[in-house]
Design an enzyme around this catalytic site. Structure first.
Site, PDB file in Angstrom:
ATOM      1  N   LYS A 113       0.824  -1.209   0.000  1.00 57.17           N
ATOM      2  CA  LYS A 113       0.000   0.000   0.000  1.00 57.17           C
ATOM      3  C   LYS A 113       0.858   1.258   0.000  1.00 57.17           C
ATOM      4  O   LYS A 113       0.519   2.246  -0.650  1.00 57.17           O
ATOM      5  CB  LYS A 113      -0.936   0.000   1.215  1.00 57.17           C
ATOM      6  CG  LYS A 113      -2.080  -0.957   1.029  1.00 57.17           C
ATOM      7  CD  LYS A 113      -3.121  -0.794   2.113  1.00 57.17           C
ATOM      8  CE  LYS A 113      -4.223  -1.817   1.951  1.00 57.17           C
ATOM      9  NZ  LYS A 113      -4.655  -2.362   3.247  1.00 57.17           N
ATOM     10  N   LYS A 220      -6.861 -12.212  -8.807  1.00 58.94           N
ATOM     11  CA  LYS A 220      -8.081 -12.422  -8.041  1.00 58.94           C
ATOM     12  C   LYS A 220      -9.054 -11.264  -8.217  1.00 58.94           C
ATOM     13  O   LYS A 220      -8.680 -10.191  -8.677  1.00 58.94           O
ATOM     14  CB  LYS A 220      -7.740 -12.613  -6.569  1.00 58.94           C
ATOM     15  CG  LYS A 220      -7.199 -11.366  -5.898  1.00 58.94           C
ATOM     16  CD  LYS A 220      -7.249 -11.512  -4.377  1.00 58.94           C
ATOM     17  CE  LYS A 220      -7.012 -10.174  -3.723  1.00 58.94           C
ATOM     18  NZ  LYS A 220      -7.235 -10.168  -2.289  1.00 58.94           N
ATOM     19  N   LYS A 223     -11.442  -5.137  -5.297  1.00 56.09           N
ATOM     20  CA  LYS A 223     -11.967  -3.799  -5.546  1.00 56.09           C
ATOM     21  C   LYS A 223     -10.968  -2.953  -6.311  1.00 56.09           C
ATOM     22  O   LYS A 223     -11.302  -2.259  -7.242  1.00 56.09           O
ATOM     23  CB  LYS A 223     -12.293  -3.120  -4.207  1.00 56.09           C
ATOM     24  CG  LYS A 223     -13.676  -3.458  -3.720  1.00 56.09           C
ATOM     25  CD  LYS A 223     -13.886  -3.016  -2.286  1.00 56.09           C
ATOM     26  CE  LYS A 223     -13.655  -4.158  -1.350  1.00 56.09           C
ATOM     27  NZ  LYS A 223     -14.187  -4.013  -0.020  1.00 56.09           N
TER      28      LYS A 223
END
Ligand code: TRP
Length: 355
Positions: A113, A220, A223
């Site tokens: 992140k 996968k 979002k």
């Protein structure tokens, strides 16, 4: 005999998708009869990526409705919102006193992140970790990696430890966070010479954690990948997404190997369809008579069979603010019983004023 304690949460960063449903929500519902279940919406964790406040408001309410619509029974389950439990941030502060900034900085999810926030690409082999750390520390204020993101694992550990949960049903991507939770629990217990926090384990229904693929050929459903089918997609939107899913040129000779985009469609079909339908499409793939359009049409229909009743119920719940408020107020009240007991004891163990 008292039931074993289960706890899990989903971050409120948007509506739930099929990956959340098959990876988490469906399992939560299956556990509600046999365990002491605690399921919550991690809105404080959502803050670590600085969401738009309006969207966060909407997302929390939406996920409560989606939990209920997917079959979660608030009579059987403690369904609550993380920020309704003030004991969590207090224990988070206390536990942080036993967490090293180094181990937090080495956490994979933090590095991923932080890289995204700073606009640095994926790590290459032999990447200079030291240079990366310097970049984080020296980042300009407009590209800041915040301390909340760094301490995300402390907060998650507290969610779990404050309820003394034994089982935590989560996907593979959360394994490292669970490992840290166990480490923090052990460290706290041994530092104070107490047998206090319980070391939690991941929970799977026999099989390994499933990975729900996206529609864009690889990886996968997520979002941030923009490849999601949402539980509340209307039939037209959903069908369009499925019909546009990536495929290949089709098998040229009998029993050809299956490429990743096609395998992904088969995986979704296995999750949503009946075994004989899956077998039919595998057979026609093997003998080269498959038409991907037919496969996708079938897949869209079968996904809709699962999502349509959920979507309809979500809308009913969303229209009933009073009921939703009552559900989460009751859930919070119950969750706070154990949370306040754990916090009280932790304060004492650590030496906070007693007289
Ligand atoms: N980190 C989890 C996720 O991103 C959400 C989460 C927060 C969680 N606290 C938790 C999951 C406690 C299980 C237990 O999906």
């Amino acid at each position: 005999m008292s039931k074993e304690i289960v706890l899990s949460g989903i971050r409120s960063t948007g509506n739930l998708h099929l990956g959340n449903y098959f990876g988490a929500l469906r399992n939560f519902v299956r556990m509600q009869d046999n365990y002491d279940c605690n399921f919550f919406i991690a809105d404080l964790h959502a803050l670590t990526t600085n969401p738009d406040p309006k969207q966060l408001h909407a997302s929390v309410k939406q996920i409560v409705a989606e939990y209920l619509a997917a079959g979660m029974d608030p009579e059987k389950v403690n369904l609550f919102i993380q920020s309704d439990i003030p004991e969590i941030p207090e224990l988070y502060l206390l536990l942080n006193m036993h967490v090293g900034i180094g181990e937090l900085m080495r956490t994979t999810s933090f590095k991923d992140k932080a890289r995204k926030m700073l606009g640095i690409g994926a790590p290459a082999n032999g990447d200079d970790e030291e240079a990366f750390e310097k970049q984080i520390i020296g980042a300009e204020t407009n590209k800041r990696v915040n301390a909340g993101l760094l301490t995300y694992p402390t907060l998650m550990a507290v969610d779990i430890l404050i309820q003394k949960a034994k089982w935590v049903p989560v996907g593979k991507d959360q394994e490292q966070h669970l490992e840290l939770t166990r480490r923090f629990a052990r460290r706290f217990n041994s530092f104070y010479g107490v047998d206090f926090f319980v070391e939690p384990q991941n929970f799977n229904f026999g099989a390994a954690a499933i990975k729900v693929p996206g529609l864009d050929g690889s990886g996968k459903m997520g979002k941030s990948e923009g490849n999601c089918i949402y539980l509340t997609d209307d039939p037209k939107t959903l069908t369009k997404k499925v019909m546009r899913a990536m495929t290949d040129e089709g098998p040229k000779e009998p029993n050809s190997p299956v490429s990743e985009p096609i395998q992904n469609l088969f995986t979704l079909l296995e999750l949503t369809s009946t075994p004989d339908v899956v077998k039919h499409f595998k057979d026609v793939y093997a003998d080269c008579s498959i038409r991907y359009g037919d496969l996708k049409k079938q897949l869209a229909e079968d996904i809709l069979k699962i999502t349509t009743p959920i979507r309809e119920r979500v809308n009913e719940y969303l229209a009933n603010d009073d009921y939703l408020r009552k559900v989460v107020a009751t859930g919070a009240e119950r969750a706070r019983v154990r949370a306040s007991q754990t916090l009280k004891e932790a304060r004492e163990i650590m030496g906070i004023r007693k007289f």
